[in-house]
Design an enzyme around this catalytic site. Sequence first.
Site, PDB file in Angstrom:
ATOM      1  N   ARG A 285       0.856  -1.196   0.000  1.00  0.00           N
ATOM      2  CA  ARG A 285       0.000   0.000   0.000  1.00  0.00           C
ATOM      3  C   ARG A 285       0.888   1.241   0.000  1.00  0.00           C
ATOM      4  NH1 ARG A 285      -5.331   0.017   0.900  1.00  0.00           N
ATOM      5  NH2 ARG A 285      -5.233  -2.086   1.750  1.00  0.00           N
ATOM      6  N   GLU A 357      -5.343  -8.812  -2.940  1.00  0.00           N
ATOM      7  CA  GLU A 357      -5.863  -8.219  -4.179  1.00  0.00           C
ATOM      8  C   GLU A 357      -4.738  -7.695  -5.071  1.00  0.00           C
ATOM      9  OE1 GLU A 357      -8.121  -4.207  -5.697  1.00  0.00           O
ATOM     10  OE2 GLU A 357      -8.361  -4.786  -3.592  1.00  0.00           O
TER      11      GLU A 357
END
Length: 432
Positions: A285, A357
């Site tokens: 992230r 993901e």
Amino acid sequence: MLDIALLRKDLDNVLTRLAKRKSPQPFLDEARFGQLETERKTIQTRTEDLQAQRNSLSKQIGGLKSRGEDTSEVMAQVGGMGDELKASAERLEVILSEISGMLLAVPNLPHDSVPVGADESGNVEVRRWGTPQVYAFEPKDHVDVGGPLGMDFEMGAKLSGSRFTFLKGPLARLHRALSAFMLDVQTQEHGYTECYTPYLVQAKALQGTGQLPKFEQDLFHVTSGDGDASDSKWYLIPTSEVTLTNTVADTIVPLDQLPIKLTGHTPCFRSEAGSAGRDTRGMIRQHQFDKVEMVQITTPEQSYQALEEMVGHAEAILQKLELPYRVMALCTGDMGFGAAKTYDLDVWLPTQNTYREISSCSNCETFQSRRMQARYKNAQGKNELLHTLNGSGLAVGRAMVAVLENHQQADGSIRIPAALRPYLGGVEVLKG
């Protein structure tokens, strides 16, 4: 944006479908919407009556003038109506603007085939591909295995702060190779047209695809050197979905030009305002990351077939990279703001012992095209709203993370999948 006609015709059904989405509720202030709609109808009915009366009086004025009679009294009545009509038009503009603002904050309606659930626990696995490898050694995560190969988080932090990465040497080359490989597969095998797009856009483009006004806190923006933010504010794109999809904004596309299939490789910039404390280690992230985006623009009749195809186009990349993954149908509580239906592709990360993901493919139906006024001319010559779809094909940084972790060897080197080797000059093993 939802169709205002649908809310006016069947508000209860819209609210029921919206209630299936993630809390907090409500998405729409039903009472305020009702007040505005009641006032709008009253004003429009009164306006129609006044216009009819004014037309009738105008005819009377013509008759009076032809007979040489006094028209002053009737003229005064017409003048008074003009003042009221002007005031009504101004008030109506305010009402419609407020309704439009309300609708901009309302998410898309879930397609009937979307599983109902409150959060990601309600997502449904569709299929898996590949078998996670069993290692004869303790596998390292991408941070540890990537360090000797050129993954430098300290330099990223020194230059830009947290959640930035500096790549050099073998990993910088691997990152570039992955991007080129993905673009070639999407263009040469799947029929997408490669695009190079701006990284800075104006607010209208982000409103068109649904990032504004609701998600402004997740965006980075810049101003020009003169410091006049009111006239020269640009946003850094959170995804090239924004630029690729907006190519059809304010456009009527001929039917024979559909479907439009576009792809592009760009950096993406996100403040991650809603994810404080999540995935702070490594590249999962980041505030800046690269992605190869897929966008399809098509007719309503073809859009759900296109969605399935796009998922397959993303799967092809993972299969060629020899990465185990699963396909998940997102539930109503886990879908993005603009999506009517979404599939996520989750890649296996051995050191986390789970799937994460790496791609999200969505059909937005007319949600974006209504905001953008993106239409096509159907077979009957009538203008209709397009359906827009987007998907990652793939997130480059996460793909690199998956390659590093899944294809690592006991000595810290990385086995390069056969499909990727031509992009690295034939290199079969990446070493520091």
